[in-house]
Scaffold this motif. Sequence first.
Motif, PDB file in Angstrom:
ATOM      1  N   ALA A 206      23.223  43.729  49.440  1.00 29.63           N
ATOM      2  CA  ALA A 206      23.467  44.973  50.169  1.00 29.63           C
ATOM      3  C   ALA A 206      24.592  44.803  51.188  1.00 29.63           C
ATOM      4  CB  ALA A 206      22.184  45.416  50.862  1.00 29.63           C
ATOM      5  N   LEU A 207      24.634  43.651  51.855  1.00 30.21           N
ATOM      6  CA  LEU A 207      25.711  43.398  52.813  1.00 30.21           C
ATOM      7  C   LEU A 207      27.056  43.324  52.100  1.00 30.21           C
ATOM      8  CD1 LEU A 207      26.612  42.726  55.692  1.00 30.21           C
ATOM      9  CD2 LEU A 207      26.151  40.304  55.189  1.00 30.21           C
ATOM     10  N   TYR A 208      27.104  42.615  50.973  1.00 26.98           N
ATOM     11  CA  TYR A 208      28.347  42.554  50.199  1.00 26.98           C
ATOM     12  C   TYR A 208      28.785  43.955  49.762  1.00 26.98           C
ATOM     13  CZ  TYR A 208      28.683  37.426  49.569  1.00 26.98           C
ATOM     14  OH  TYR A 208      28.856  36.078  49.756  1.00 26.98           O
ATOM     15  N   ASP A 209      27.841  44.755  49.306  1.00 33.45           N
ATOM     16  CA  ASP A 209      28.169  46.116  48.890  1.00 33.45           C
ATOM     17  C   ASP A 209      28.806  46.903  50.031  1.00 33.45           C
ATOM     18  OD1 ASP A 209      27.654  46.469  46.189  1.00 33.45           O
ATOM     19  OD2 ASP A 209      25.528  46.922  46.477  1.00 33.45           O
ATOM     20  N   ALA A 210      28.219  46.780  51.212  1.00 31.98           N
ATOM     21  CA  ALA A 210      28.724  47.522  52.362  1.00 31.98           C
ATOM     22  C   ALA A 210      30.124  47.048  52.762  1.00 31.98           C
ATOM     23  CB  ALA A 210      27.757  47.371  53.531  1.00 31.98           C
ATOM     24  N   ILE A 211      30.347  45.744  52.742  1.00 31.26           N
ATOM     25  CA  ILE A 211      31.665  45.211  53.103  1.00 31.26           C
ATOM     26  C   ILE A 211      32.695  45.583  52.046  1.00 31.26           C
ATOM     27  CG2 ILE A 211      32.979  43.102  53.510  1.00 31.26           C
ATOM     28  CD1 ILE A 211      30.340  41.851  54.556  1.00 31.26           C
ATOM     29  N   ALA A 212      32.279  45.588  50.780  1.00 29.57           N
ATOM     30  CA  ALA A 212      33.195  45.973  49.702  1.00 29.57           C
ATOM     31  C   ALA A 212      33.657  47.416  49.872  1.00 29.57           C
ATOM     32  CB  ALA A 212      32.504  45.791  48.350  1.00 29.57           C
ATOM     33  N   LYS A 213      32.773  48.276  50.317  1.00 26.00           N
ATOM     34  CA  LYS A 213      33.094  49.697  50.459  1.00 26.00           C
ATOM     35  C   LYS A 213      33.777  50.012  51.785  1.00 26.00           C
ATOM     36  CE  LYS A 213      29.107  51.046  47.627  1.00 26.00           C
ATOM     37  NZ  LYS A 213      27.730  51.611  47.650  1.00 26.00           N
ATOM     38  N   ARG A 214      33.357  49.367  52.852  1.00 26.29           N
ATOM     39  CA  ARG A 214      33.819  49.731  54.192  1.00 26.29           C
ATOM     40  C   ARG A 214      34.834  48.761  54.771  1.00 26.29           C
ATOM     41  NH1 ARG A 214      28.004  51.486  56.943  1.00 26.29           N
ATOM     42  NH2 ARG A 214      27.175  52.593  55.130  1.00 26.29           N
ATOM     43  N   GLY A 215      34.999  47.593  54.154  1.00 26.37           N
ATOM     44  CA  GLY A 215      35.948  46.618  54.658  1.00 26.37           C
ATOM     45  C   GLY A 215      35.314  45.636  55.624  1.00 26.37           C
ATOM     46  N   PRO A 216      36.046  44.573  55.970  1.00 26.82           N
ATOM     47  CA  PRO A 216      35.508  43.521  56.837  1.00 26.82           C
ATOM     48  C   PRO A 216      35.103  43.993  58.225  1.00 26.82           C
ATOM     49  CG  PRO A 216      37.443  42.747  55.663  1.00 26.82           C
ATOM     50  CD  PRO A 216      37.372  44.219  55.431  1.00 26.82           C
ATOM     51  N   ASP A 217      35.723  45.072  58.715  1.00 32.05           N
ATOM     52  CA  ASP A 217      35.352  45.549  60.050  1.00 32.05           C
ATOM     53  C   ASP A 217      33.869  45.905  60.126  1.00 32.05           C
ATOM     54  OD1 ASP A 217      37.848  45.163  61.073  1.00 32.05           O
ATOM     55  OD2 ASP A 217      38.418  47.279  61.089  1.00 32.05           O
ATOM     56  N   TYR A 218      33.282  46.260  58.999  1.00 32.14           N
ATOM     57  CA  TYR A 218      31.856  46.574  59.005  1.00 32.14           C
ATOM     58  C   TYR A 218      31.059  45.366  59.505  1.00 32.14           C
ATOM     59  CZ  TYR A 218      27.145  47.625  57.349  1.00 32.14           C
ATOM     60  OH  TYR A 218      25.792  47.831  57.286  1.00 32.14           O
ATOM     61  N   PHE A 219      31.479  44.185  59.114  1.00 36.78           N
ATOM     62  CA  PHE A 219      30.780  42.964  59.533  1.00 36.78           C
ATOM     63  C   PHE A 219      31.085  42.619  60.982  1.00 36.78           C
ATOM     64  CE2 PHE A 219      30.556  38.288  59.925  1.00 36.78           C
ATOM     65  CZ  PHE A 219      29.276  38.050  59.454  1.00 36.78           C
ATOM     66  N   TYR A 220      32.322  42.811  61.416  1.00 40.11           N
ATOM     67  CA  TYR A 220      32.744  42.338  62.732  1.00 40.11           C
ATOM     68  C   TYR A 220      32.515  43.333  63.865  1.00 40.11           C
ATOM     69  CZ  TYR A 220      34.754  38.153  60.688  1.00 40.11           C
ATOM     70  OH  TYR A 220      34.909  36.946  60.053  1.00 40.11           O
ATOM     71  N   VAL A 221      32.452  44.617  63.569  1.00 42.13           N
ATOM     72  CA  VAL A 221      32.233  45.597  64.648  1.00 42.13           C
ATOM     73  C   VAL A 221      31.098  46.570  64.337  1.00 42.13           C
ATOM     74  CG1 VAL A 221      34.633  45.473  65.410  1.00 42.13           C
ATOM     75  CG2 VAL A 221      33.971  47.225  63.754  1.00 42.13           C
ATOM     76  N   GLY A 222      30.511  46.476  63.141  1.00 36.78           N
ATOM     77  CA  GLY A 222      29.425  47.360  62.758  1.00 36.78           C
ATOM     78  C   GLY A 222      28.058  46.770  63.073  1.00 36.78           C
ATOM     79  N   PRO A 223      27.015  47.340  62.486  1.00 39.99           N
ATOM     80  CA  PRO A 223      25.644  46.865  62.736  1.00 39.99           C
ATOM     81  C   PRO A 223      25.433  45.370  62.487  1.00 39.99           C
ATOM     82  CG  PRO A 223      25.606  48.991  61.628  1.00 39.99           C
ATOM     83  CD  PRO A 223      27.036  48.561  61.645  1.00 39.99           C
ATOM     84  N   PRO A 224      26.060  44.758  61.450  1.00 43.53           N
ATOM     85  CA  PRO A 224      25.846  43.314  61.281  1.00 43.53           C
ATOM     86  C   PRO A 224      26.285  42.487  62.488  1.00 43.53           C
ATOM     87  CG  PRO A 224      26.719  44.246  59.266  1.00 43.53           C
ATOM     88  CD  PRO A 224      26.829  45.314  60.310  1.00 43.53           C
ATOM     89  N   ALA A 225      27.332  42.930  63.190  1.00 43.89           N
ATOM     90  CA  ALA A 225      27.782  42.202  64.378  1.00 43.89           C
ATOM     91  C   ALA A 225      26.703  42.211  65.452  1.00 43.89           C
ATOM     92  CB  ALA A 225      29.070  42.807  64.910  1.00 43.89           C
ATOM     93  N   GLN A 226      26.059  43.349  65.609  1.00 41.54           N
ATOM     94  CA  GLN A 226      24.984  43.443  66.595  1.00 41.54           C
ATOM     95  C   GLN A 226      23.803  42.565  66.190  1.00 41.54           C
ATOM     96  OE1 GLN A 226      24.127  47.639  67.110  1.00 41.54           O
ATOM     97  NE2 GLN A 226      26.305  48.152  67.133  1.00 41.54           N
ATOM     98  N   THR A 227      23.500  42.555  64.901  1.00 41.48           N
ATOM     99  CA  THR A 227      22.402  41.714  64.419  1.00 41.48           C
ATOM    100  C   THR A 227      22.711  40.235  64.620  1.00 41.48           C
ATOM    101  OG1 THR A 227      21.832  43.366  62.743  1.00 41.48           O
ATOM    102  CG2 THR A 227      20.994  41.142  62.400  1.00 41.48           C
ATOM    103  N   LEU A 228      23.956  39.844  64.331  1.00 44.49           N
ATOM    104  CA  LEU A 228      24.342  38.438  64.494  1.00 44.49           C
ATOM    105  C   LEU A 228      24.199  38.011  65.957  1.00 44.49           C
ATOM    106  CD1 LEU A 228      27.437  36.791  62.812  1.00 44.49           C
ATOM    107  CD2 LEU A 228      26.665  36.113  65.071  1.00 44.49           C
ATOM    108  N   VAL A 229      24.695  38.841  66.865  1.00 41.83           N
ATOM    109  CA  VAL A 229      24.617  38.510  68.288  1.00 41.83           C
ATOM    110  C   VAL A 229      23.163  38.423  68.742  1.00 41.83           C
ATOM    111  CG1 VAL A 229      25.102  39.379  70.599  1.00 41.83           C
ATOM    112  CG2 VAL A 229      26.897  39.394  68.863  1.00 41.83           C
ATOM    113  N   ALA A 230      22.351  39.379  68.302  1.00 47.26           N
ATOM    114  CA  ALA A 230      20.931  39.347  68.673  1.00 47.26           C
ATOM    115  C   ALA A 230      20.243  38.106  68.114  1.00 47.26           C
ATOM    116  CB  ALA A 230      20.241  40.611  68.168  1.00 47.26           C
ATOM    117  N   THR A 231      20.643  37.687  66.916  1.00 55.11           N
ATOM    118  CA  THR A 231      20.034  36.513  66.288  1.00 55.11           C
ATOM    119  C   THR A 231      20.323  35.242  67.066  1.00 55.11           C
ATOM    120  OG1 THR A 231      20.156  37.513  64.088  1.00 55.11           O
ATOM    121  CG2 THR A 231      19.948  35.114  64.176  1.00 55.11           C
TER     122      THR A 231
END
Length: 577
Positions: A206-231
């Motif tokens: 699902a993460l790969y799908d989202a990055i494929a569609k939305r680009g790398p910024d999804y990982f670095y400034v989107g919800p995954p970034a918040q999850t990574l920081v919280a983790t």
Amino acid sequence: MLQRTLLALALVVVAPVAAHAAPPMVSAADPRAAAAGVEMLKKGGTAADAAVAMMLALGVVEPAHSGIGGGGFMVYYDARTGKLSSYDAREAAPAAADPRWFFGDDGKAMPVRQAVPGGRSVGVPGELRLMETAHAEHGRLAWKALFGPATKLARDGWAITPRFNNFLTRMPATGFFNDWAKSYLYTPDGQAKPVGTVVKNPELAALYDAIAKRGPDYFYVGPPAQTLVATVNGAARNPSKMTTGDLASYQVRERPPVCGAYRGYRICGMGPPASGAITVLLILRQLERFDMAGLGKDSPVAWHLFAESSRLAYADRDAWIADPDYVQVPVEGLLASDYVARRSALISPDVTMASVTAGMPAGAPAFKAAEPQPEHGTSSLTAVDRWGNVAQVTVTIESVFGSGQSMHGLFLNNELTDFNLTPDKGGFLTANRVEGGKRPRSSMSPLIVFDPAGKVRLSIGAAGGSTIIAQVAKALIGVIDWKLTAQDAISMGLLYAPRPGGVAEKGTHIEAMLPALTALGERLSVAPLGLKANAIEWRDGGWAGAADPRSEGVSMTIDGAVIKPAAAALQKDRPSE
């Protein structure tokens, strides 16, 4: 000054040279990753497209070693222009980090084993930004297309291999992994999932799908970034102080390549914070005054000379190489002919040096060396496309399974333990100390070698922590001096000697030489080594792949033919890379 020096060193390969024309090929540490690269080449993709697809696939099937929770380096040769580019996607320390980042409540630096688990060892990941940069500058296929094979592997499942099962068996499931990781990798009773078990990772798909569609910024400034920081900040052990701003501000740095000559060949790779190219060049150039070809691969004297040169080169590496954005790295001084000659003069074919210290190259600042940290969770790949473009990549999450922290189906690196955990030594601050935003020194050594006519002769890289440097240097001597194929050069045993003493690789011809090496003053232990290298070379009018028989790696041609090296006399079960 450093930038001008590195540019000058790289100029020799900037002029266009006619590229080799031959069917394309890939080599990777796992056949499923190699297949992903071939799929991109079949679609008309470039070496960059193939490399990105392989990196994504390795993140699925080699989660112990790589993934977008880590970082890496890429060296890329553009056959049309003759330009060599090198990209630094090394993980970075959070802005809040300081030299006492790994100090405990007792006011002392933690032991490495204590510093690895948890959040504080996690650096800001760079691998996805590396993929973005390589694709933007050298790719042809659509960004989304690169994710197809890896996403399918994650969603439909992949089979656990003997090597991967071996890692799981040795890992402490309790106390290191979270509940998701334990259920993904282990049975309910805590045993490693057996060889052949098909495991699925829908979260990563699902993460790969989202990055494929939305680009790398999804990982670095989107919800995954918040999850990574919280983790990482909420980790039960060693919580971090990372911010979403640390992720949002991360950038790949294009560094001028470091190049040097050895017996008429031009060897080029990453500059600092990667230490590989400089250290490999030091090993080789310090040996150039010796008749390595005449001695041959079965000569104990040749391997003694290799060990002595390694010790000198590693000492300089540990003392002087770090992130050039933070410290002055004396690249020009280290590779200067007079300095190399002075260091080489310390090597004798008859005796072993009683002690080894770093030299004092021109431009060296007031630093002292510190003990290097282990680095094991790494993978290597290379691709050559139909136009003769070459991509050589090394990626890593540092230790096996990195920090043990995971989110969205991927494991997060522990790259910050590649810094010197104790920031000073002998009253001097070390070059590789922790600082906010800084990138730790790395042993990764992705290299492209050009023949005397200026054409690509070999693309090579390896995994295995600080053994990477020795693996690559050994292979280059095998190809250049001993006229071996890249496959045979990679398969050779290794004498690993980063400091006084060293290790003769168990089960190889190096172990058989032990009595003769001992007579030369070498004091070596015998042990298996976690080695894993991949290469593509130009030989007999076409590209030939090479993969380490110690690993599950393969080379693969455009028609999907798999070239799997024979295990030969090497052991199959090795320590973690």
